[in-house]
Write an enzyme that holds these catalytic residues in place. Structure first.
Site, PDB file in Angstrom:
ATOM      1  N   ASP A  57      42.780  35.958  52.460  1.00  0.00           N
ATOM      2  CA  ASP A  57      42.039  37.081  51.902  1.00  0.00           C
ATOM      3  C   ASP A  57      40.615  37.114  52.461  1.00  0.00           C
ATOM      4  OD1 ASP A  57      41.542  39.301  50.310  1.00  0.00           O
ATOM      5  OD2 ASP A  57      42.240  38.355  48.465  1.00  0.00           O
ATOM      6  N   ASP A  82      45.418  46.668  46.859  1.00  0.00           N
ATOM      7  CA  ASP A  82      45.404  46.086  45.516  1.00  0.00           C
ATOM      8  C   ASP A  82      45.935  47.075  44.485  1.00  0.00           C
ATOM      9  OD1 ASP A  82      44.423  43.652  46.314  1.00  0.00           O
ATOM     10  OD2 ASP A  82      42.351  44.050  45.751  1.00  0.00           O
TER      11      ASP A  82
END
Length: 693
Positions: free
Chosen positions: A450, A513
């Site tokens: 990430d 997301d």
């Protein structure tokens, strides 16, 4: 041979299956574009046209369709290369020096060499011809053969000339939670610029261009190109005053300057590009096939379970093992431990940089969870954010100079973290050794990498925007060479790294997301134009969704997520018996159809915004699928007619629908189609089809 050369005329013709590309050298030694379109067989047909100035304000250098325009002289148009030499000269004057051809396993490559007439600056233009895919890959490298540094202030990888005006330009816009929002606008006079300046490529725009002449899914001219680079890119599309459309794509010149030292060679990222007269579907298929065959790792992607939405930062071994047990029960093949397992990590403001296992959360070490997951017959994955560091971490206390910063300025935090200066050798060594130690010590099969904030205070050097991501590529490639079976997922605060640069080094994209099943239909539709379905990670998560606050039935959520590489992110410990039973059924069904979804041809039958229904088709060999979604029934709703594509006209197909089997010819299914009617809100179905002969 896909590269044909007329030596007498100095003209080069790149031949693909149904298209071709031509350029040549004129009497002044300039490289000039001639043609890009449907295949022309003979190189002899091409001539170098004479160019006259329109006026003293429109000189030949401005009008000439140069293959690779440089800054200097009577040029005021967009240019690909700008260089500053050691004596203050700030223009490039090149001449053609020659060519070479290299034959590869999947392609032939033409390399054109240009040289400045005074300085020892070499420019090499690379053209890889993937004839079977009707694609090219274009790039440039610059070499400094002098004994002094040359400053490169701009370097776009390729320039494209399209012989039409009034084209439609397509890309995506967006932000966190709303990535991949497709837009199309008419190109007229003036310039359209897409770019990124944050160091992460794709929340806002994506590094590709699509230009069409009122094309549909399966008809019309489409020109396209995708940059193989993450991070700061720029693209320019311009309808010029001279009857054409010009496109460039490459490294963003914003805050960029590369010092090309004596003897140094710098290779700019390549652009995969093509033309089709058969519409957007043909474009997508060419790019998807190319990615599956030549870029991506072979093998089907596993069904994963990720623990983030179930636990957040409140990770502990016992609950993770309970989640793993439940994940196995519903059919997951990969268990991914997300954020919160390391350092003093109980929120966003601490832990990053201190990559040791938190002993309070894992009193018996991480292997207790790993061994549990493995005993259940699942793969084990883990989340990391190796480019970042929290100010409270021990790593930052030990190495405050490892972040991007200016000595006289206070560095910005975003999400409570700094960005590590990945251009430093010692930082690269730390990140590699940390990840190598993690992969060597534990039986890890999957890394979710990430990056949750943009770059700021970039240090005095202006090349870090490119060198940062180059370091990421290098570390990941080195790790994959040593740990050959580990899959890597590219995540950057959601879908911030969806591009052809990261693909091939990493294996999957975290698409957004935003896991709302309805929103995802739009995101996934836009994604599908350029990027392969197999790399698109799609999750089923809890309702109400944390972004949209929508409540959507679990079946619809599964069907939406099954359009890519399936993942589950729910708190499955709170599942009802019905939720568990449906999850088992859906995951088992996905495993049956997974080869078709991940590796089949993808068709947008009725995509985002074209009707009340979203309808998509997948085909692989003699088997296929049709996904049908009706988010909302409306007054007077009348159902829809679905006409399939890609079938064999004379073959007979059986379709398994909710109302029973339908047997029809390919001719009938593609021309007449079948009538479907779903009812209620968030209705969905998946139809299987099989060729009988």
């Amino acid at each position: 041979m896909s590269i044909v050369i007329n030596i007498n005329k100095n003209i080069f013709l790149l031949q693909m299956k149904s298209t071709c590309y031509a350029f040549g050298v004129d009497d002044k030694g300039l490289l000039r574009h001639l043609y890009w379109g449907e295949r022309i067989e003979s190189c002899e047909d091409f001539d170098m046209p004479h160019i006259d100035e329109v006026s003293t304000n429109d000189p030949p250098a401005e009008i000439t369709r140069e293959e690779f325009a440089v800054y200097g002289g009577l040029r005021y148009k967009e240019y690909c290369l700008k260089a500053a030499f050691y004596d203050g000269t700030r223009e490039v004057v090149y001449r053609y020096c020659g060519y070479e051809i290299a034959e590869g396993e999947n392609c032939d490559e033409l390399i054109i060499t240009l040289k400045d007439i005074h300085y020892e600056l070499i420019i090499k233009l690379h053209y890889k011809v993937y004839a079977d895919y009707d694609l090219m890959e274009r790039s440039v490298e610059v070499e400094n053969l002098s004994d002094k540094t040359i400053e490169i202030e701009r370097l776009h990888s390729a320039q494209f000339h399209i012989p039409h005006e009034g084209l439609n330009f397509t890309n995506v816009h967006g932000h966190w939670g709303a990535e991949q929002q497709k837009f199309t606008q008419k190109l007229s006079y003036g310039k359209v610029i897409i770019e990124n300046r944050r160091g992460i490529s794709t929340h806002n725009h994506n590094p590709y261009f699509i230009l069409d002449r009122n094309a549909s899914e399966n008809s019309g001219d489409v020109y396209f190109g995708a940059l193989r680079m993450s991070g700061n890119f720029s693209g320019i599309a311009e309808q010029t005053p001279y009857g054409e459309t010009l496109v460039q794509l490459g490294i963003n010149s914003h805050d960029f300057m590369l010092k090309l030292t004596p003897g140094e060679i710098f290779a700019a990222p390549p652009v995969i590009c093509g033309y089709t007269c058969d519409g957007f579907e043909s474009m997508s298929h060419r790019l998807h096939h190319f990615a599956l065959d030549t870029i991506m790792r072979k093998g089907l992607r596993p069904v994963l379970y990720n623990s983030w939405e179930a636990t957040g930062f409140a990770v502990n071994c016992d609950e993770q093992m309970k989640l793993a047990q439940k994940a196995k029960e519903i059919g997951a093949e990969l268990f991914v431990l997300d954020d919160g397992w390391f350092g003093e990590r109980d929120g966003i403001d601490n832990g990053l940089g201190d990559w040791y296992v938190n002993s309070k959360k894992f009193p018996n070490g991480l292997n207790e969870l790993v061994d549990k997951v493995k005993s259940l017959g699942m793969l084990f994955g883990i989340w990391v954010e190796p480019e970042m560091v929290n100010p409270k971490s021990q790593l930052y206390k030990n190495h405050p100079d490892w972040i991007y910063h200016f000595d006289t300025r206070e560095s910005d935090t975003s999400r409570g973290q700094y960005v590590l200066n990945m251009t430093k050798t010692e930082v690269q060594t730390f990140v590699y050794e940390m990840l190598d130690d993690l992969l060597s010590k534990y039986n890890i099969d999957y890394i979710k990498w990430d990056a949750n904030r943009p770059i700021s205070q970039t240090s005095p050097q202006k090349d870090i925007w490119y060198k940062h991501i180059d370091a990421i590529y290098s570390i990941a490639a080195k790790l994959k060479k040593k740990h050959k079976n580990v899959l890597f997922e590219a995540c950057a605060s959601g879908g911030g790294r969806i591009d052809y640069g990261i693909l091939g080094i990493f294996d999957d994209f975290w698409t957004s997301d935003n896991t709302d099943a309805y929103d995802r239909l739009f995101i996934q539709d836009s994604y599908s134009y350029v990027y392969p379905i197999k790399a698109m990670r799609s999750w089923v998560t809890d309702c109400p969704n944390f972004i949209s606050q929508r409540n959507i039935p679990l079946k619809f959520r599964y069907h939406s997520a099954m359009m890519g590489s399936l993942g589950i992110g729910c708190n499955i410990l709170k599942f009802t018996e019905d939720d568990t039973a449906l999850s088992k059924e859906m995951i088992a069904f996905y495993k049956q159809i997974r080869p078709i979804v991940q590796e089949g041809d993808f068709y947008r039958l009725s995509g985002a915004g074209t009707s009340d229904y979203f309808v998509y088709e997948y085909l692989k060999g003699g088997e296929g699928l049709v996904f049908v979604f009706l988010p909302q029934s409306k007054v007077g709703h009348r159902g829809t007619t679905v006409r399939l594509r890609g079938l064999c006209k004379k073959s007979i197909y059986t379709l398994e629908t909710d109302g029973g089997e339908i047997t029809k010819s390919g001719d009938y299914l593609m021309n007449r189609g079948i009538d479907l009617r779903l009812e209620g809100d968030y209705a969905s179905t998946v139809i299987k089809l099989k060729r009988n002969n």
